[in-house]
Design an enzyme around this catalytic site. Structure first.
Site, PDB file in Angstrom:
ATOM      1  N   GLY A 156       7.805 -52.964 -11.110  1.00  0.00           N
ATOM      2  CA  GLY A 156       6.899 -52.525 -12.183  1.00  0.00           C
ATOM      3  C   GLY A 156       7.663 -52.593 -13.499  1.00  0.00           C
ATOM      4  O   GLY A 156       8.589 -53.389 -13.663  1.00  0.00           O
ATOM      5  N   ARG A 157       7.275 -51.706 -14.399  1.00  0.00           N
ATOM      6  CA  ARG A 157       7.915 -51.716 -15.728  1.00  0.00           C
ATOM      7  C   ARG A 157       9.418 -51.487 -15.624  1.00  0.00           C
ATOM      8  O   ARG A 157      10.215 -52.224 -16.198  1.00  0.00           O
ATOM      9  CB  ARG A 157       7.308 -50.613 -16.596  1.00  0.00           C
ATOM     10  CG  ARG A 157       5.942 -50.975 -17.140  1.00  0.00           C
ATOM     11  CD  ARG A 157       5.379 -49.807 -17.918  1.00  0.00           C
ATOM     12  NE  ARG A 157       4.793 -48.845 -17.004  1.00  0.00           N
ATOM     13  CZ  ARG A 157       3.515 -48.504 -16.995  1.00  0.00           C
ATOM     14  NH1 ARG A 157       2.690 -49.015 -17.872  1.00  0.00           N
ATOM     15  NH2 ARG A 157       3.055 -47.628 -16.122  1.00  0.00           N
ATOM     16  N   ILE A 158       9.815 -50.449 -14.850  1.00  0.00           N
ATOM     17  CA  ILE A 158      11.236 -50.102 -14.782  1.00  0.00           C
ATOM     18  C   ILE A 158      12.003 -51.141 -13.957  1.00  0.00           C
ATOM     19  O   ILE A 158      13.070 -51.612 -14.368  1.00  0.00           O
ATOM     20  CB  ILE A 158      11.412 -48.668 -14.227  1.00  0.00           C
ATOM     21  CG1 ILE A 158      10.831 -47.653 -15.233  1.00  0.00           C
ATOM     22  CG2 ILE A 158      12.889 -48.363 -13.954  1.00  0.00           C
ATOM     23  CD1 ILE A 158      10.793 -46.217 -14.756  1.00  0.00           C
ATOM     24  N   ARG A 235      12.853 -41.633  -6.969  1.00  0.00           N
ATOM     25  CA  ARG A 235      12.674 -40.245  -6.549  1.00  0.00           C
ATOM     26  C   ARG A 235      13.521 -40.022  -5.301  1.00  0.00           C
ATOM     27  O   ARG A 235      13.651 -40.932  -4.469  1.00  0.00           O
ATOM     28  CB  ARG A 235      11.210 -39.978  -6.188  1.00  0.00           C
ATOM     29  CG  ARG A 235      10.289 -39.857  -7.368  1.00  0.00           C
ATOM     30  CD  ARG A 235      10.476 -38.534  -8.094  1.00  0.00           C
ATOM     31  NE  ARG A 235       9.520 -38.343  -9.165  1.00  0.00           N
ATOM     32  CZ  ARG A 235       9.752 -38.636 -10.448  1.00  0.00           C
ATOM     33  NH1 ARG A 235      10.907 -39.132 -10.838  1.00  0.00           N
ATOM     34  NH2 ARG A 235       8.818 -38.409 -11.360  1.00  0.00           N
ATOM     35  N   ASP A 259      20.568 -40.792  -9.067  1.00  0.00           N
ATOM     36  CA  ASP A 259      20.124 -39.922 -10.153  1.00  0.00           C
ATOM     37  C   ASP A 259      19.108 -38.908  -9.651  1.00  0.00           C
ATOM     38  O   ASP A 259      18.738 -37.986 -10.365  1.00  0.00           O
ATOM     39  CB  ASP A 259      19.491 -40.777 -11.269  1.00  0.00           C
ATOM     40  CG  ASP A 259      19.125 -39.949 -12.503  1.00  0.00           C
ATOM     41  OD1 ASP A 259      19.913 -39.052 -12.869  1.00  0.00           O
ATOM     42  OD2 ASP A 259      18.055 -40.190 -13.103  1.00  0.00           O
ATOM     43  N   GLU A 264      15.915 -31.471  -5.336  1.00  0.00           N
ATOM     44  CA  GLU A 264      16.573 -31.138  -6.605  1.00  0.00           C
ATOM     45  C   GLU A 264      16.360 -29.684  -6.972  1.00  0.00           C
ATOM     46  O   GLU A 264      15.263 -29.171  -6.756  1.00  0.00           O
ATOM     47  CB  GLU A 264      16.022 -32.045  -7.718  1.00  0.00           C
ATOM     48  CG  GLU A 264      16.408 -33.493  -7.477  1.00  0.00           C
ATOM     49  CD  GLU A 264      15.739 -34.470  -8.439  1.00  0.00           C
ATOM     50  OE1 GLU A 264      15.158 -34.037  -9.444  1.00  0.00           O
ATOM     51  OE2 GLU A 264      15.811 -35.665  -8.167  1.00  0.00           O
ATOM     52  N   HIS A 282      19.449 -36.126 -12.387  1.00  0.00           N
ATOM     53  CA  HIS A 282      18.120 -36.616 -12.786  1.00  0.00           C
ATOM     54  C   HIS A 282      18.001 -36.736 -14.317  1.00  0.00           C
ATOM     55  O   HIS A 282      17.233 -36.007 -14.948  1.00  0.00           O
ATOM     56  CB  HIS A 282      17.018 -35.704 -12.229  1.00  0.00           C
ATOM     57  CG  HIS A 282      15.668 -36.362 -12.210  1.00  0.00           C
ATOM     58  ND1 HIS A 282      14.711 -36.079 -11.266  1.00  0.00           N
ATOM     59  CD2 HIS A 282      15.100 -37.302 -13.012  1.00  0.00           C
ATOM     60  CE1 HIS A 282      13.618 -36.798 -11.499  1.00  0.00           C
ATOM     61  NE2 HIS A 282      13.840 -37.559 -12.556  1.00  0.00           N
TER      62      HIS A 282
HETATM   63  C1  8YV Z   1      11.798 -36.675 -16.154  1.00  0.00           C
HETATM   64  C2  8YV Z   1      10.910 -38.525 -14.565  1.00  0.00           C
HETATM   65  O1  8YV Z   1      12.944 -36.380 -15.423  1.00  0.00           O
HETATM   66  O2  8YV Z   1       9.372 -39.777 -15.819  1.00  0.00           O
HETATM   67  C3  8YV Z   1       9.689 -39.377 -14.708  1.00  0.00           C
HETATM   68  O3  8YV Z   1       9.034 -39.646 -13.685  1.00  0.00           O
HETATM   69  O4  8YV Z   1      11.374 -38.286 -13.504  1.00  0.00           O
HETATM   70  C4  8YV Z   1      11.575 -38.051 -15.806  1.00  0.00           C
HETATM   71  O5  8YV Z   1      11.295 -38.751 -16.913  1.00  0.00           O
HETATM   72  C5  8YV Z   1      11.133 -35.420 -16.135  1.00  0.00           C
HETATM   73  O6  8YV Z   1       9.807 -35.381 -15.989  1.00  0.00           O
HETATM   74  C6  8YV Z   1      11.773 -34.460 -17.117  1.00  0.00           C
HETATM   75  O7  8YV Z   1      11.172 -33.275 -17.258  1.00  0.00           O
END
Ligand code: 8YV
Length: 316
Positions: A156-158, A235, A259, A264, A282
């Site tokens: 996807g984008r990332i 995740r 990460d 968590e 994270h």
């Molecule tokens: C943030 C994330 O860690 O965008 C996401 O899916 O996991 C992160 O950008 C998070 O929501 C910070 O509060």
């Protein structure tokens, strides 16, 4: 808009919190840590709450949605939506927004950072210097990144942004997605085990769904093998963490850059003593610039909704 009740689920960004407080009637859910307090808070205020702001840690689950009869919108301070019951939102006509695009570069940058940190042992090198060991001798040789084959789960984008960066390191790129992408020349594998057995660095960059839960299991880890490196910026539950830990402890996997974790902020302590592992709290999107842009998207989406304008980044 000051009379509109917005429920923020946990502390996530002080600028966002301040702005929500200025513009809406802000409720901070973390002020009610006990289930009993939460229940009485919800009983008292549920009729005035029209929006929920969550993040990657706490979103809007079935129970919360059911307890807020006036809920109109869930604006997530994240691109990942795994903490939101999207089906329930759809059923009830509750709008959902996320923060895509603005965080893509930071997360991709960090994925490359993790690869370099694991292969070149950057964190271990830093500890070596700080502990005064350089005076005793040179640091051991490490592993080259340029030219290594990179496999990406999720394009996807990332995932695409990671591929683009890895291409600049002359890495052959392959990927796994449910169906082959037409608009790319990267090599496609229709299953993750094949992808893992044909790459040296495996990066998890897909969304967390019931189908991608534990997508990296023992078989995938074994296919990656004792010289392979796993990078997870997706995740925690994408990876069977117990299997990952035993593979690393037993030397069946070469290294890992993580990460995200299954529970968590809990991180398996067995990993603390391993120098071929880099552990981050994270922080993929965790720069001032990106978190501010994410906050502005949350605010923009809420304002658009309550002014009856089109949402900026709608999901549902
Ligand atoms: C943030 C994330 O860690 O965008 C996401 O899916 O996991 C992160 O950008 C998070 O929501 C910070 O509060």
């Amino acid at each position: 808009m000051e009379s509109i009740g917005v429920l923020m689920m946990c502390p996530m960004n002080s600028y966002l919190e301040q702005e929500l407080d200025k513009r809406f009637k802000l409720f901070r859910f973390w002020n009610f840590p006990q289930t009993q307090n939460q229940q009485s808070f919800l009983k008292e205020n549920s009729n005035s709450i029209r929006a929920v702001v969550g993040n990657s840690l706490v979103g809007a689950d079935t129970e919360l949605i059911e307890s807020l009869p006036k809920l109109e919108i869930v604006a997530s301070f994240s691109v990942g939506l795994d903490k939101i019951d999207l089906k329930k939102c759809k059923q009830k006509g509750i709008r959902v927004t996320s923060t895509p695009d603005v965080l893509t570069e930071d997360v991709a940058d960090l994925a490359i950072g993790l690869i370099l940190a694991v292969l070149r042992r950057i964190c271990e090198c830093d500890r070596f210097v700080r502990n005064g060991l350089w005076k005793i001798g040179d640091f051991k040789l490490t592993t080259k990144f340029t030219g290594k084959s990179v496999g990406i789960i999720g394009l996807g984008r990332i995932g695409t942004a990671i591929a683009k960066r890895a291409e600049a390191f002359d890495c052959p790129i392959s990927y796994y997605t449910r169906s082959e992408k037409k608009d790319t020349n990267y090599k496609y594998y229709s299953n993750v085990i094949d992808l893992a057995s044909h790459c040296q660095i495996l990066v998890v960059a897909c969304a967390l769904t019931p189908e991608t839960h534990h997508i990296v299991n023992r078989e995938v880890i074994d296919a990656l093998g004792p010289k392979g490196v796993l990078i997870n910026i997706g995740r925690g539950p994408h990876v069977d963490e117990a299997e990952l830990v035993s593979a690393l402890v037993e030397g069946r996997l070469g290294g890992a850059g993580l990460d995200v974790f299954e529970n968590e902020p809990e991180v398996p302590e067995e990993l603390f003593g391993l120098d071929n592992v880099v552990l981050l709290p994270h922080v993929g999107s965790g720069t001032i610039e990106t978190r501010t842009a994410m906050a502005d998207l949350v605010l923009g989406n809420l304002e658009a909704h309550f002014l009856n304008k089109p949402l900026l980044t709608p999901v549902v």
